[in-house]
Each structure stands twice: as structure tokens, then as C-alpha cells.
Write a protein that holds these residues in place. Sequence first.
Motif, mmCIF file in Angstrom:
data_model
loop_
_atom_site.group_PDB
_atom_site.id
_atom_site.type_symbol
_atom_site.label_atom_id
_atom_site.label_comp_id
_atom_site.label_asym_id
_atom_site.label_seq_id
_atom_site.Cartn_x
_atom_site.Cartn_y
_atom_site.Cartn_z
ATOM 1 N N GLN A 30 25.705 30.263 41.725
ATOM 2 C CA GLN A 30 26.760 29.998 40.768
ATOM 3 C C GLN A 30 27.351 31.311 40.290
ATOM 4 N N VAL A 31 28.650 31.298 40.066
ATOM 5 C CA VAL A 31 29.357 32.501 39.631
ATOM 6 C C VAL A 31 29.356 32.579 38.109
ATOM 7 N N GLN A 32 29.027 33.741 37.574
ATOM 8 C CA GLN A 32 29.186 34.000 36.146
ATOM 9 C C GLN A 32 30.447 34.841 35.965
ATOM 10 N N LEU A 33 31.250 34.464 34.968
ATOM 11 C CA LEU A 33 32.524 35.123 34.733
ATOM 12 C C LEU A 33 32.561 35.701 33.329
ATOM 13 N N ALA A 34 33.074 36.917 33.209
ATOM 14 C CA ALA A 34 33.152 37.577 31.907
ATOM 15 C C ALA A 34 34.534 38.181 31.727
ATOM 16 N N GLU A 35 35.263 37.670 30.732
ATOM 17 C CA GLU A 35 36.607 38.165 30.437
ATOM 18 C C GLU A 35 36.556 39.292 29.416
ATOM 19 N N SER A 36 37.562 40.143 29.478
ATOM 20 C CA SER A 36 37.743 41.194 28.474
ATOM 21 C C SER A 36 39.212 41.581 28.452
ATOM 22 N N GLY A 37 39.577 42.355 27.423
ATOM 23 C CA GLY A 37 40.931 42.882 27.360
ATOM 24 C C GLY A 37 41.838 42.210 26.358
ATOM 25 N N GLY A 38 41.353 41.157 25.706
ATOM 26 C CA GLY A 38 42.170 40.513 24.696
ATOM 27 C C GLY A 38 42.330 41.384 23.471
ATOM 28 N N GLY A 39 43.177 40.943 22.557
ATOM 29 C CA GLY A 39 43.390 41.697 21.329
ATOM 30 C C GLY A 39 44.562 41.167 20.554
ATOM 31 N N SER A 40 44.928 41.884 19.498
ATOM 32 C CA SER A 40 46.067 41.530 18.647
ATOM 33 C C SER A 40 47.198 42.514 18.907
ATOM 34 N N VAL A 41 48.350 41.988 19.282
ATOM 35 C CA VAL A 41 49.497 42.826 19.635
ATOM 36 C C VAL A 41 50.752 42.279 18.973
ATOM 37 N N LYS A 42 51.829 43.043 19.104
ATOM 38 C CA LYS A 42 53.126 42.645 18.561
ATOM 39 C C LYS A 42 53.989 42.023 19.659
ATOM 40 N N VAL A 43 54.992 41.299 19.230
ATOM 41 C CA VAL A 43 55.953 40.710 20.168
ATOM 42 C C VAL A 43 56.539 41.797 21.074
ATOM 43 N N GLY A 44 56.570 41.509 22.365
ATOM 44 C CA GLY A 44 57.100 42.449 23.334
ATOM 45 C C GLY A 44 56.064 43.396 23.931
ATOM 46 N N ASP A 45 54.883 43.438 23.358
ATOM 47 C CA ASP A 45 53.823 44.307 23.881
ATOM 48 C C ASP A 45 53.229 43.739 25.163
ATOM 49 N N SER A 46 52.336 44.514 25.747
ATOM 50 C CA SER A 46 51.647 44.115 26.978
ATOM 51 C C SER A 46 50.134 44.181 26.789
ATOM 52 N N LEU A 47 49.437 43.376 27.554
ATOM 53 C CA LEU A 47 47.983 43.413 27.635
ATOM 54 C C LEU A 47 47.579 43.161 29.075
ATOM 55 N N ASN A 48 46.427 43.705 29.446
ATOM 56 C CA ASN A 48 45.886 43.447 30.786
ATOM 57 C C ASN A 48 44.485 42.870 30.620
ATOM 58 N N LEU A 49 44.332 41.601 30.956
ATOM 59 C CA LEU A 49 43.031 40.955 30.888
ATOM 60 C C LEU A 49 42.262 41.190 32.182
ATOM 61 N N THR A 50 40.955 41.286 32.045
ATOM 62 C CA THR A 50 40.074 41.499 33.188
ATOM 63 C C THR A 50 38.986 40.439 33.193
ATOM 64 N N CYS A 51 38.638 39.967 34.370
ATOM 65 C CA CYS A 51 37.541 39.012 34.528
ATOM 66 C C CYS A 51 36.654 39.509 35.663
ATOM 67 N N VAL A 52 35.404 39.768 35.334
ATOM 68 C CA VAL A 52 34.449 40.248 36.326
ATOM 69 C C VAL A 52 33.498 39.115 36.691
ATOM 70 N N ALA A 53 33.312 38.911 37.985
ATOM 71 C CA ALA A 53 32.431 37.857 38.476
ATOM 72 C C ALA A 53 31.120 38.450 38.956
ATOM 73 N N SER A 54 30.045 37.715 38.736
ATOM 74 C CA SER A 54 28.738 38.137 39.212
ATOM 75 C C SER A 54 27.914 36.905 39.573
ATOM 76 N N GLY A 55 26.861 37.126 40.328
ATOM 77 C CA GLY A 55 25.898 36.066 40.574
ATOM 78 C C GLY A 55 26.079 35.325 41.872
ATOM 79 N N SER A 56 27.257 35.413 42.452
ATOM 80 C CA SER A 56 27.480 34.700 43.699
ATOM 81 C C SER A 56 28.668 35.314 44.411
ATOM 82 N N ALA A 57 28.968 34.823 45.596
ATOM 83 C CA ALA A 57 30.090 35.353 46.359
ATOM 84 C C ALA A 57 31.400 35.149 45.600
ATOM 85 N N PHE A 58 32.239 36.144 45.630
ATOM 86 C CA PHE A 58 33.503 36.120 44.896
ATOM 87 C C PHE A 58 34.670 35.792 45.809
ATOM 88 N N SER A 59 34.656 36.394 46.986
ATOM 89 C CA SER A 59 35.851 36.354 47.815
ATOM 90 C C SER A 59 36.307 34.964 48.258
#
Length: 122
Positions: free
Chosen positions: A1-30
Motif C-alpha cells: 500500500q502507498v503512503q502519501l504525505a502532502e506539504s507546501g500549503g499555507g496562507s497567501v494573498k490573492v494572486g500569489d502562488s504555492l507549490n504543493l508536494t506529495c511524496v509517496a512511500s511504501g509501494s511502487a509509485f510509477s
Amino acid sequence: QVQLAESGGGSVKVGDSLNLTCVASGSAFSPYAMAWFRRASGQEREFVAAISWRGADAAVYGDSVKGRFTISRDNRKNTVYLQMNDLRPRDTAVYYCASGTLSFFDRNYDNWGQGTQVTVSS
């Protein structure tokens, strides 16, 4: 089974940018498609974007984020990204990463992360 962990969220203003990341572990990803969904307070879970194991040539987006968000993946790093540009208050939600079969529907994804909060204020 794949375990997934998100990061990169936050509080921003209108028009800003964010880049979320999700790292998988525990099983094949591809072999799996990867997706981002979101759930705003009091709302149903909403499809944001999904990408096949092949990458950007098979990526799909929800109508509300087309042209502003970009999903990508790096199979060598077991990681999927969501680049979010021109953020709006409507984008405020908890964002979830999921793995499964490429689809707009959450029932086609078997593994889910815990989510990361994105808050956009004016």
C-alpha cells in the motif's frame, strides 16, 4: 500500500502562488495515476488535477483551475507536485493527494494523504 504525505500549503494573498508536494512511500509509485483533490469547509470533495504515470502528456484538470494550476510528477523521486498560480479565495481548501486509476472521480483512487491546508485571503 502507498503512503502519501502532502506539504507546501499555507496562507497567501490573492494572486500569489504555492507549490504543493506529495511524496509517496511504501509501494511502487510509477504504475499509478496521481491526483489532487480539495475540500473546502462544508463542501464536497472536488477534483483538481490528475496525471498518469507517463507524466504531463496525460494530465487532466478541473474546470475551476484550468490555466492556473499545473500538475507534474517525478517518478524517480516518488513525488507529485501541484503548482498553483493566481490563487483566489475560492481556492481555499484542504488539498489531498491520491493514487489510483486516472479519473475525475475520487472513488477511483485507493490511497489518500492527510491533506494540507491552503488559505487565500484578499
